[in-house]
Write a protein that holds these residues in place. Sequence first.
Motif, PDB file in Angstrom:
ATOM      1  N   VAL A 149     -56.406 -73.096  68.014  1.00 55.05           N
ATOM      2  CA  VAL A 149     -55.866 -71.762  67.750  1.00 55.05           C
ATOM      3  C   VAL A 149     -54.453 -71.931  67.197  1.00 55.05           C
ATOM      4  O   VAL A 149     -53.874 -73.009  67.263  1.00 55.05           O
ATOM      5  CB  VAL A 149     -55.838 -70.896  69.024  1.00 55.05           C
ATOM      6  CG1 VAL A 149     -57.241 -70.635  69.524  1.00 55.05           C
ATOM      7  CG2 VAL A 149     -54.996 -71.561  70.119  1.00 55.05           C
ATOM      8  N   VAL A 150     -53.905 -70.861  66.648  1.00 62.07           N
ATOM      9  CA  VAL A 150     -52.589 -70.948  66.019  1.00 62.07           C
ATOM     10  C   VAL A 150     -51.516 -71.317  67.029  1.00 62.07           C
ATOM     11  O   VAL A 150     -50.664 -72.176  66.774  1.00 62.07           O
ATOM     12  CB  VAL A 150     -52.244 -69.621  65.320  1.00 62.07           C
ATOM     13  CG1 VAL A 150     -50.803 -69.648  64.795  1.00 62.07           C
ATOM     14  CG2 VAL A 150     -53.213 -69.367  64.169  1.00 62.07           C
ATOM     15  N   ASN A 151     -51.537 -70.691  68.198  1.00 71.05           N
ATOM     16  CA  ASN A 151     -50.550 -70.996  69.242  1.00 71.05           C
ATOM     17  C   ASN A 151     -51.279 -71.422  70.516  1.00 71.05           C
ATOM     18  O   ASN A 151     -51.717 -70.574  71.293  1.00 71.05           O
ATOM     19  CB  ASN A 151     -49.665 -69.787  69.523  1.00 71.05           C
ATOM     20  CG  ASN A 151     -48.562 -70.107  70.537  1.00 71.05           C
ATOM     21  OD1 ASN A 151     -48.465 -71.229  71.035  1.00 71.05           O
ATOM     22  ND2 ASN A 151     -47.735 -69.130  70.834  1.00 71.05           N
ATOM     23  N   GLY A 169     -59.661 -66.132  68.325  1.00 69.08           N
ATOM     24  CA  GLY A 169     -58.488 -66.388  67.497  1.00 69.08           C
ATOM     25  C   GLY A 169     -58.459 -67.786  66.912  1.00 69.08           C
ATOM     26  O   GLY A 169     -57.392 -68.306  66.582  1.00 69.08           O
ATOM     27  N   SER A 228     -58.456 -66.333  63.435  1.00 70.25           N
ATOM     28  CA  SER A 228     -57.043 -65.987  63.392  1.00 70.25           C
ATOM     29  C   SER A 228     -56.708 -65.062  62.243  1.00 70.25           C
ATOM     30  O   SER A 228     -55.671 -64.403  62.246  1.00 70.25           O
ATOM     31  CB  SER A 228     -56.208 -67.270  63.270  1.00 70.25           C
ATOM     32  OG  SER A 228     -56.592 -67.995  62.101  1.00 70.25           O
ATOM     33  N   GLN A 264     -58.625 -71.038  64.472  1.00 69.18           N
ATOM     34  CA  GLN A 264     -58.080 -71.250  63.137  1.00 69.18           C
ATOM     35  C   GLN A 264     -59.216 -71.244  62.113  1.00 69.18           C
ATOM     36  O   GLN A 264     -60.118 -72.079  62.167  1.00 69.18           O
ATOM     37  CB  GLN A 264     -57.333 -72.576  63.077  1.00 69.18           C
ATOM     38  CG  GLN A 264     -56.058 -72.606  63.906  1.00 69.18           C
ATOM     39  CD  GLN A 264     -55.456 -73.988  63.975  1.00 69.18           C
ATOM     40  OE1 GLN A 264     -56.139 -74.985  63.776  1.00 69.18           O
ATOM     41  NE2 GLN A 264     -54.173 -74.055  64.272  1.00 69.18           N
TER      42      GLN A 264
END
Length: 316
Positions: A74-76, A11, A50, A13
């Motif tokens: 990663v995004v989160n 996941g 992602s 970015q």
Amino acid sequence: MHRLGYLLPPGFQVIALGTQAVFEFANLVAGEPFYAVDNYALGGGEVHASFGVSVQTRALTARSQADTWMVVGVVNPLAAPAAPELLRLVRKLGAQARRTVGLCTGAFLLAEAGLLAGRRATTHWAHAEAMQQRHPDIQVEPDRIYIADGPVWTSAGMTAEFDLALGLVEKDLGAETARAVAHGLVMHQRRAGGQSQHSEMLKLAPKSDRIQQALEHARRNLAGPLSVEELAEAAHLSPRQFSRVFTAETGQSPAKAVEGLRLEAARLMVEQGRHPLEVVARETGFRDRRHLREAFLRGFGTPPQAVRRGARDAAH
């Protein structure tokens, strides 16, 4: 040959892959293959980003080698803890490498691996507070484009990763090469590490091309008086119409917006410490050193001398 190892978690970015173009162009400018890039992941194989992209990677092991490790975010970063084996490898390989880089929220992985303990670091502004709370032994500076603390570099979010990559190129190949790479990538502005994550131009967010043109004119001519008449001419509007449209689109008066742009530029010059405050004041459109001080106290709550001391202390 300088080996760059991109560590891609599940996941990751997708924008981080774009920074590899910085090193591609650096090779072109240098006229030789100075950089070599490999993508790694725990277990190797195909890793999904992602958003809609998958990348084939090498398996990350204790024998993997890179001069600079580029740990992608990663995004989160709070959604799931990193695998213990990944943290062990990052800790081991980071200690052996010339440099270790946390791109955006990749700084969280470096923090979990213990590589940021006692260091200055930054990350995406939306996650900086969480990083500080989770890792009180890190000096998190949320308002920085990127930070180099010894062999460990961290960047703010998204496009700031390109600024950090250019900083690496400058460190390795010099300022002229870095500028040539930025020019080749058609980058509108090459931002220094000390620059704020929050841009005055972005905050103003004008809706029309005319007001955007006026702001661009102001940014390029901060040393001048920048009267309403001058800005209106740049926007091809009458002064009265310009003031009305400008305030409607930005929520600020032209004078207030120009002072914000002046302060942003002056703070960067002060932090870089290359010029006396009299020169900073003149180059950014303040009447004199006293006027600069008044603006700093009004805008930042601290005088420019204190900002310069803080930047100097943080660099050592």
